[in-house]
Design a protein around this motif. Structure first.
Motif, PDB file in Angstrom:
ATOM      1  N   GLY A  80       0.736  -1.077  -0.074  1.00 17.69           N
ATOM      2  CA  GLY A  80       0.124   0.112  -0.267  1.00 17.69           C
ATOM      3  C   GLY A  80       0.652   1.329  -0.020  1.00 17.69           C
ATOM      4  O   GLY A  80       2.005   1.245   0.281  1.00 17.69           O
ATOM      5  N   ASP A  99      -2.958   2.011   4.823  1.00 13.44           N
ATOM      6  CA  ASP A  99      -2.999   0.758   3.756  1.00 13.44           C
ATOM      7  C   ASP A  99      -1.978  -0.265   4.525  1.00 13.44           C
ATOM      8  O   ASP A  99      -2.390  -1.484   4.512  1.00 13.44           O
ATOM      9  N   ASN A 142       0.741   0.219  -7.264  1.00 16.40           N
ATOM     10  CA  ASN A 142      -0.594   0.398  -6.288  1.00 16.40           C
ATOM     11  C   ASN A 142      -1.779   1.269  -6.852  1.00 16.40           C
ATOM     12  O   ASN A 142      -2.847   1.026  -6.753  1.00 16.40           O
ATOM     13  N   SER A 158      -3.103  -4.021   5.937  1.00 10.69           N
ATOM     14  CA  SER A 158      -2.819  -5.133   5.437  1.00 10.69           C
ATOM     15  C   SER A 158      -2.290  -6.060   6.381  1.00 10.69           C
ATOM     16  O   SER A 158      -2.195  -7.267   6.510  1.00 10.69           O
ATOM     17  N   ALA A 181      -3.435  -7.300  -4.244  1.00 11.33           N
ATOM     18  CA  ALA A 181      -4.331  -6.901  -3.423  1.00 11.33           C
ATOM     19  C   ALA A 181      -5.428  -7.882  -3.070  1.00 11.33           C
ATOM     20  O   ALA A 181      -5.768  -8.699  -4.401  1.00 11.33           O
ATOM     21  N   SER A 224       2.873  -6.546  -7.144  1.00 15.39           N
ATOM     22  CA  SER A 224       1.926  -5.871  -6.047  1.00 15.39           C
ATOM     23  C   SER A 224       0.443  -6.642  -6.111  1.00 15.39           C
ATOM     24  O   SER A 224       0.256  -6.983  -7.302  1.00 15.39           O
ATOM     25  N   PHE A 245      -4.619  -4.095   0.140  1.00 15.99           N
ATOM     26  CA  PHE A 245      -3.163  -4.483  -0.265  1.00 15.99           C
ATOM     27  C   PHE A 245      -2.654  -5.482   0.608  1.00 15.99           C
ATOM     28  O   PHE A 245      -2.266  -5.176   1.741  1.00 15.99           O
ATOM     29  N   THR A 246      -2.202  -6.691  -0.024  1.00  8.54           N
ATOM     30  CA  THR A 246      -1.428  -7.698   0.723  1.00  8.54           C
ATOM     31  C   THR A 246       0.026  -7.872   0.550  1.00  8.54           C
ATOM     32  O   THR A 246       0.670  -8.334   1.361  1.00  8.54           O
TER      33      THR A 246
END
Lengths: 294, 193
Positions: A142, A147, B51, A151, B75, B73, B65-66
């Motif tokens: 993020g 973010d 992102n 997460s 999510a 990237s 977002f992970t």
């Protein structure tokens, strides 16, 4: 060095560790499924059991976990360091419990780190290892701090049983039901000497941000502060207590006559909860990435 | 005798110094195997750049977002606590074999080749460099829903990343360079915002 998926394939299907986690998972909604097959995990993530796709994901995951820069290996070695330390400390305490009466072994009892401050320092090291492993595996996802926090709690929610085990086995059982509330003041009492008594610290010191024990202690306290907010909510939501944890464990491990602290010592000495669930958590994230990259 | 001793000591010193230098100085990062596919990190676009290109979630949905690494990237699209899909953008520089599946692809989305992988995964290759993937989770998604999600990524912004990183990151030319040229021509025809 074996890759993450090879280690997942080698995890035990049924032993003391698995039984302990199974027992504890009765307290957590959603339960826990002991994933020990990489192929099952891949087809679960991908929603397909096509052997060719599974082979591709596996090859990609192995390439990713072999690359030193990607941090998957580093995350696993963090878990290994913490696990070794926990076993060593647990074994010593066990020896002290058994041999407290014998004059020859009594000196061992004097040496063992049983104090609550050390227990608190151990927990904070585990929490810090968890956060370091998170950044090694997932980076800093993020664009904003919000973010990142989202997460982090997403990750914690995914690893609920793992977090419940951390709270119960390393906080509530050894430190009592008020552990999370008392942890801050306990950590205040931790000094550099206590830190050096923990075997895991030597292995983790170079991975912790900042130079010197002072900076590391500050990092540990701040990290635990962050985690406590989440863990407090989680454990009150599930109503976790030492009593409930022991009752849950009794469903799989059989009746337990001893005290809470002895239960904690026993678990420390004979189970690899933290490592077992750690490998599973890393493997899932790795497979999610590999599936997206093939 | 003294002379051989001197030589011996000198040689020992040189050997121990070079061994010491190799162990102590940060030479490890120079050894192969540090990065994925041994591609230098500077040639891979950082995941941070991806992102802002993810689709904005609908009302009631949530985008978390992970993962964010070099060239990757990811999510999760969630609805009421349930994960609906994994959304990811990756730089195929470190995974050239991922390009191969697009070569035979007939379907196109906004001009880029589209491929279905199994019953729950859809992939799109943008500018022959960036792969977008949507994998349905839980109850799963229909192919149209997945393609709709892919179409809502900022594809122009993603294609523009290639030219932004082009001077630094020249791709090694592979056997499929002919196919790539035609794709690049198509990319050049696309208006870049």
């Amino acid at each position: 060095m074996s890759s993450v998926l090879e280690r997942l394939d080698r995890l035990p299907r049924r032993n003391l560790t698995v039984l302990a986690i199974k027992g504890l998972s009765t307290l957590v909604p959603g339960g826990w499924h002991n994933i020990t097959s990489a192929d099952d995990l891949i087809s679960d993530v991908l929603g397909s059991s096509d052997p060719e796709l599974i082979r591709q994901v596996r090859a990609r995951a192995d390439a990713l976990s072999r690359a030193r820069h990607e941090g998957y290996g580093r995350a696993l070695s963090l878990y290994d360091a913490v696990n070794r330390s926990q076993k060593a400390a647990g074994g010593l305490r066990l020896l002290a419990n058994i041999g407290g009466a014998l004059p020859l072994v009594k000196r061992v009892a004097d040496l063992t780190p049983t104090s609550e401050t050390l227990q608190a320092a151990d927990l904070s090291l585990k929490v810090a290892a968890e956060m370091l492993a998170f950044t090694q595996v997932n980076g800093l996802p993020g664009d904003s701090f919000g973010d990142f926090v989202a997460s982090l709690s997403e990750y914690a929610g995914e690893a609920r049983v793992r977090m419940a085990a951390l709270i119960c086995f390393d906080a509530l059982l050894p430190l009592g039901d008020q552990a999370l509330q008392r942890l801050n003041s306990l950590l205040g009492g931790v000094d550099k000497r206590d830190l050096h008594q923990l075997p895991a610290y030597a292995g983790m010191a170079k991975l912790l941000p900042g130079r010197g024990d002072g900076a590391h202690l500050t990092f540990l306290r701040r990290g635990v502060d962050q985690w406590l907010g989440w863990a407090g909510g989680f454990s009150s939501q599930l109503g976790l207590t030492g009593q409930k944890a022991v009752q849950a464990l009794e469903t799989t491990l059989g009746p337990w006559q001893g005290g809470f602290q002895q239960m904690a010592t026993f678990l420390d000495a004979f189970t690899d909860t933290y490592q077992h669930t750690g490998v599973q958590a890393v493997a899932r994230r790795l497979v999610e990435r590999a599936a997206a990259e093939i | 005798m003294a002379r051989t001793l001197r030589w011996g000591v000198g040689l020992l010193l040189v050997v121990s110094l070079s061994i010491g230098a190799f162990l102590l100085l940060p030479f490890r990062s120079w050894l192969p195997g540090g990065t994925v596919g041994d591609v230098p990190l500077s040639q891979v676009v950082n995941g941070t750049a991806f992102n802002r290109l993810f689709p904005k979630p609908d009302d009631g949905d949530q985008l978390v977002f992970t993962q964010e690494k070099r060239g990757f990237s990811e999510a999760r699209l969630k609805h009421g606590g349930q994960v609906k899909a994994l959304l990811a953008i990756s730089d195929v520089t470190t995974a050239p074999e991922a390009r191969r599946k697009f070569e035979t692809s007939q379907s196109r989305l906004q001009g880029w080749p589209l491929v279905e992988q199994g019953p729950q995964a859809t992939a799109l290759l943008v500018a022959d460099r960036f792969q977008i993937k949507v994998i349905g989770q839980g109850d799963g998604l229909e192919a149209e829903q997945r393609q709709d999600l892919i179409g809502r990524f900022n594809l122009r912004g993603l294609a523009a990343l290639k030219s932004a990183s082009a001077p630094r990151a020249s791709l090694p030319s592979g056997p499929d360079s002919a196919g790539r040229q035609s794709l690049e021509r198509r990319a050049a025809m696309e208006p870049v915002s």
